[in-house]
Design a protein around this motif. Structure first.
Motif, PDB file in Angstrom:
ATOM      1  N   SER A  44      -2.030  -9.534   7.907  1.00  0.00           N
ATOM      2  CA  SER A  44      -3.201  -8.734   7.572  1.00  0.00           C
ATOM      3  C   SER A  44      -3.411  -8.836   6.063  1.00  0.00           C
ATOM      4  O   SER A  44      -2.448  -8.817   5.303  1.00  0.00           O
ATOM      5  CB  SER A  44      -2.948  -7.282   7.991  1.00  0.00           C
ATOM      6  OG  SER A  44      -4.007  -6.456   7.577  1.00  0.00           O
ATOM      7  N   ILE A  45      -4.680  -8.911   5.640  1.00  0.00           N
ATOM      8  CA  ILE A  45      -5.022  -9.113   4.237  1.00  0.00           C
ATOM      9  C   ILE A  45      -5.852  -7.938   3.727  1.00  0.00           C
ATOM     10  O   ILE A  45      -6.778  -7.489   4.405  1.00  0.00           O
ATOM     11  CB  ILE A  45      -5.879 -10.390   4.057  1.00  0.00           C
ATOM     12  CG1 ILE A  45      -5.254 -11.602   4.722  1.00  0.00           C
ATOM     13  CG2 ILE A  45      -6.204 -10.637   2.589  1.00  0.00           C
ATOM     14  CD1 ILE A  45      -3.938 -12.011   4.197  1.00  0.00           C
ATOM     15  N   ASN A  46      -5.547  -7.482   2.509  1.00  0.00           N
ATOM     16  CA  ASN A  46      -6.365  -6.510   1.791  1.00  0.00           C
ATOM     17  C   ASN A  46      -6.397  -6.927   0.333  1.00  0.00           C
ATOM     18  O   ASN A  46      -5.374  -7.362  -0.205  1.00  0.00           O
ATOM     19  CB  ASN A  46      -5.778  -5.096   1.902  1.00  0.00           C
ATOM     20  CG  ASN A  46      -6.032  -4.499   3.256  1.00  0.00           C
ATOM     21  OD1 ASN A  46      -7.171  -4.220   3.602  1.00  0.00           O
ATOM     22  ND2 ASN A  46      -4.977  -4.316   4.029  1.00  0.00           N
ATOM     23  N   GLU A  74     -17.958  -6.502  -8.269  1.00  0.00           N
ATOM     24  CA  GLU A  74     -16.636  -5.954  -7.993  1.00  0.00           C
ATOM     25  C   GLU A  74     -16.420  -5.995  -6.483  1.00  0.00           C
ATOM     26  O   GLU A  74     -17.310  -5.574  -5.722  1.00  0.00           O
ATOM     27  CB  GLU A  74     -16.536  -4.493  -8.469  1.00  0.00           C
ATOM     28  CG  GLU A  74     -16.579  -4.334  -9.968  1.00  0.00           C
ATOM     29  CD  GLU A  74     -15.287  -4.749 -10.647  1.00  0.00           C
ATOM     30  OE1 GLU A  74     -14.206  -4.656 -10.021  1.00  0.00           O
ATOM     31  OE2 GLU A  74     -15.353  -5.158 -11.822  1.00  0.00           O
ATOM     32  N   ILE A  75     -15.267  -6.477  -6.059  1.00  0.00           N
ATOM     33  CA  ILE A  75     -14.935  -6.460  -4.639  1.00  0.00           C
ATOM     34  C   ILE A  75     -14.678  -5.008  -4.249  1.00  0.00           C
ATOM     35  O   ILE A  75     -13.766  -4.376  -4.773  1.00  0.00           O
ATOM     36  CB  ILE A  75     -13.696  -7.324  -4.335  1.00  0.00           C
ATOM     37  CG1 ILE A  75     -13.961  -8.788  -4.684  1.00  0.00           C
ATOM     38  CG2 ILE A  75     -13.296  -7.174  -2.864  1.00  0.00           C
ATOM     39  CD1 ILE A  75     -12.708  -9.665  -4.646  1.00  0.00           C
ATOM     40  N   THR A  76     -15.493  -4.471  -3.354  1.00  0.00           N
ATOM     41  CA  THR A  76     -15.284  -3.106  -2.875  1.00  0.00           C
ATOM     42  C   THR A  76     -14.378  -3.099  -1.655  1.00  0.00           C
ATOM     43  O   THR A  76     -13.720  -2.104  -1.377  1.00  0.00           O
ATOM     44  CB  THR A  76     -16.618  -2.418  -2.548  1.00  0.00           C
ATOM     45  OG1 THR A  76     -17.322  -3.203  -1.592  1.00  0.00           O
ATOM     46  CG2 THR A  76     -17.461  -2.269  -3.807  1.00  0.00           C
ATOM     47  N   SER A  77     -14.347  -4.209  -0.951  1.00  0.00           N
ATOM     48  CA  SER A  77     -13.453  -4.346   0.198  1.00  0.00           C
ATOM     49  C   SER A  77     -13.289  -5.828   0.523  1.00  0.00           C
ATOM     50  O   SER A  77     -14.272  -6.570   0.542  1.00  0.00           O
ATOM     51  CB  SER A  77     -14.036  -3.616   1.411  1.00  0.00           C
ATOM     52  OG  SER A  77     -13.224  -3.827   2.550  1.00  0.00           O
ATOM     53  N   LEU A  78     -12.064  -6.238   0.741  1.00  0.00           N
ATOM     54  CA  LEU A  78     -11.786  -7.580   1.242  1.00  0.00           C
ATOM     55  C   LEU A  78     -10.648  -7.397   2.234  1.00  0.00           C
ATOM     56  O   LEU A  78      -9.556  -6.965   1.873  1.00  0.00           O
ATOM     57  CB  LEU A  78     -11.376  -8.533   0.115  1.00  0.00           C
ATOM     58  CG  LEU A  78     -11.354 -10.022   0.480  1.00  0.00           C
ATOM     59  CD1 LEU A  78     -11.430 -10.867  -0.777  1.00  0.00           C
ATOM     60  CD2 LEU A  78     -10.166 -10.417   1.304  1.00  0.00           C
ATOM     61  N   VAL A 137      -9.872 -11.063 -12.124  1.00  0.00           N
ATOM     62  CA  VAL A 137      -8.629 -11.103 -11.369  1.00  0.00           C
ATOM     63  C   VAL A 137      -8.900 -10.577  -9.960  1.00  0.00           C
ATOM     64  O   VAL A 137      -9.831  -9.800  -9.751  1.00  0.00           O
ATOM     65  CB  VAL A 137      -7.514 -10.280 -12.060  1.00  0.00           C
ATOM     66  CG1 VAL A 137      -7.800  -8.793 -11.998  1.00  0.00           C
ATOM     67  CG2 VAL A 137      -6.142 -10.607 -11.510  1.00  0.00           C
ATOM     68  N   CYS A 138      -8.094 -11.026  -9.021  1.00  0.00           N
ATOM     69  CA  CYS A 138      -8.112 -10.502  -7.652  1.00  0.00           C
ATOM     70  C   CYS A 138      -6.674 -10.125  -7.319  1.00  0.00           C
ATOM     71  O   CYS A 138      -5.770 -10.942  -7.467  1.00  0.00           O
ATOM     72  CB  CYS A 138      -8.634 -11.539  -6.667  1.00  0.00           C
ATOM     73  SG  CYS A 138      -8.512 -11.047  -4.925  1.00  0.00           S
ATOM     74  N   GLU A 139      -6.485  -8.878  -6.896  1.00  0.00           N
ATOM     75  CA  GLU A 139      -5.165  -8.407  -6.492  1.00  0.00           C
ATOM     76  C   GLU A 139      -5.139  -8.315  -4.975  1.00  0.00           C
ATOM     77  O   GLU A 139      -5.972  -7.629  -4.378  1.00  0.00           O
ATOM     78  CB  GLU A 139      -4.877  -7.036  -7.108  1.00  0.00           C
ATOM     79  CG  GLU A 139      -4.862  -7.081  -8.610  1.00  0.00           C
ATOM     80  CD  GLU A 139      -4.723  -5.722  -9.257  1.00  0.00           C
ATOM     81  OE1 GLU A 139      -4.511  -5.696 -10.476  1.00  0.00           O
ATOM     82  OE2 GLU A 139      -4.830  -4.682  -8.552  1.00  0.00           O
ATOM     83  N   MET A 140      -4.208  -9.020  -4.358  1.00  0.00           N
ATOM     84  CA  MET A 140      -4.163  -9.134  -2.907  1.00  0.00           C
ATOM     85  C   MET A 140      -2.819  -8.690  -2.359  1.00  0.00           C
ATOM     86  O   MET A 140      -1.778  -8.992  -2.946  1.00  0.00           O
ATOM     87  CB  MET A 140      -4.435 -10.588  -2.497  1.00  0.00           C
ATOM     88  CG  MET A 140      -4.442 -10.834  -0.997  1.00  0.00           C
ATOM     89  SD  MET A 140      -4.880 -12.547  -0.610  1.00  0.00           S
ATOM     90  CE  MET A 140      -6.638 -12.542  -0.951  1.00  0.00           C
ATOM     91  N   VAL A 141      -2.870  -7.995  -1.229  1.00  0.00           N
ATOM     92  CA  VAL A 141      -1.668  -7.615  -0.503  1.00  0.00           C
ATOM     93  C   VAL A 141      -1.731  -8.287   0.862  1.00  0.00           C
ATOM     94  O   VAL A 141      -2.696  -8.115   1.606  1.00  0.00           O
ATOM     95  CB  VAL A 141      -1.556  -6.088  -0.335  1.00  0.00           C
ATOM     96  CG1 VAL A 141      -0.325  -5.724   0.476  1.00  0.00           C
ATOM     97  CG2 VAL A 141      -1.528  -5.402  -1.696  1.00  0.00           C
ATOM     98  N   ILE A 142      -0.713  -9.065   1.157  1.00  0.00           N
ATOM     99  CA  ILE A 142      -0.610  -9.765   2.442  1.00  0.00           C
ATOM    100  C   ILE A 142       0.536  -9.121   3.208  1.00  0.00           C
ATOM    101  O   ILE A 142       1.681  -9.167   2.752  1.00  0.00           O
ATOM    102  CB  ILE A 142      -0.343 -11.270   2.235  1.00  0.00           C
ATOM    103  CG1 ILE A 142      -1.441 -11.891   1.363  1.00  0.00           C
ATOM    104  CG2 ILE A 142      -0.222 -11.980   3.583  1.00  0.00           C
ATOM    105  CD1 ILE A 142      -1.116 -13.293   0.869  1.00  0.00           C
ATOM    106  N   SER A 143       0.214  -8.519   4.328  1.00  0.00           N
ATOM    107  CA  SER A 143       1.231  -7.892   5.181  1.00  0.00           C
ATOM    108  C   SER A 143       1.568  -8.853   6.305  1.00  0.00           C
ATOM    109  O   SER A 143       0.784  -9.031   7.245  1.00  0.00           O
ATOM    110  CB  SER A 143       0.713  -6.568   5.743  1.00  0.00           C
ATOM    111  OG  SER A 143       0.387  -5.685   4.696  1.00  0.00           O
ATOM    112  N   VAL A 144       2.718  -9.494   6.189  1.00  0.00           N
ATOM    113  CA  VAL A 144       3.137 -10.497   7.172  1.00  0.00           C
ATOM    114  C   VAL A 144       3.642  -9.771   8.420  1.00  0.00           C
ATOM    115  O   VAL A 144       4.421  -8.823   8.335  1.00  0.00           O
ATOM    116  CB  VAL A 144       4.235 -11.411   6.591  1.00  0.00           C
ATOM    117  CG1 VAL A 144       4.665 -12.446   7.617  1.00  0.00           C
ATOM    118  CG2 VAL A 144       3.741 -12.075   5.311  1.00  0.00           C
TER     119      VAL A 144
END
Length: 140
Positions: free
Chosen positions: A37-39, A69-73, A112-119
């Motif tokens: 899952s990606i946020n 600005e990315i409000t949601s990804l 910059v883009c800050e991403m959290v990947i939940s494996v």
């Protein structure tokens, strides 16, 4: 781009000038991710998002340039025919507070883009669905 893995969570920083989907694919392949899952959030200046018209079985894309600005990804990584497959949606707002979004086709980072990947432990493949014209989850 840089990232660090903490058990089943990956924290990534995608840098100015880099394309988000390209960098996500690099991470997924390097880390052998089959399901996640990606946020994310951040700033972009060139992006394309689309909407799918089910009656036509066709995507329509809209491209934007400027300060956003990315409000949601959000989205998923899975596989199709055993190969990497990502499905992401994004919304981004401009300086007037107007927000545009849809299925993410391309996004270039402006700051910059800050991403959290939940494996997720496991694997879900995709299969083409004649009824919708989409590649949908296939559960064995």
């Amino acid at each position: 781009m840089e990232y660090k893995r903490f058990d089943n969570t990956i924290i990534a920083r995608i840098d100015k000038g880099e394309e988000i989907l390209e960098q996500l694919k690099v991470i997924a392949i390097n880390e052998n991710i089959k399901l996640a899952s990606i946020n994310a959030l951040g700033a972009i200046d060139d992006f394309t998002v689309g909407v799918y018209k089910i009656d036509e079985k066709k995507y329509y894309s809209n491209s934007f340039k400027g300060y956003y600005e990315i409000t949601s990804l959000t989205g998923t990584i899975s596989t199709m025919d055993g190969e990497y497959y990502a499905h992401l949606h994004m919304s981004a707002g401009n300086e007037k507070g107007e927000v545009f979004g849809g299925h993410l086709n391309r996004a270039v980072v402006s700051a910059v883009c800050e991403m959290v990947i939940s494996v997720i432990d496991g694997k879900v493949d995709r299969i083409y669905d004649e009824g919708t014209g989409l590649n949908i989850f296939k559960f064995d």
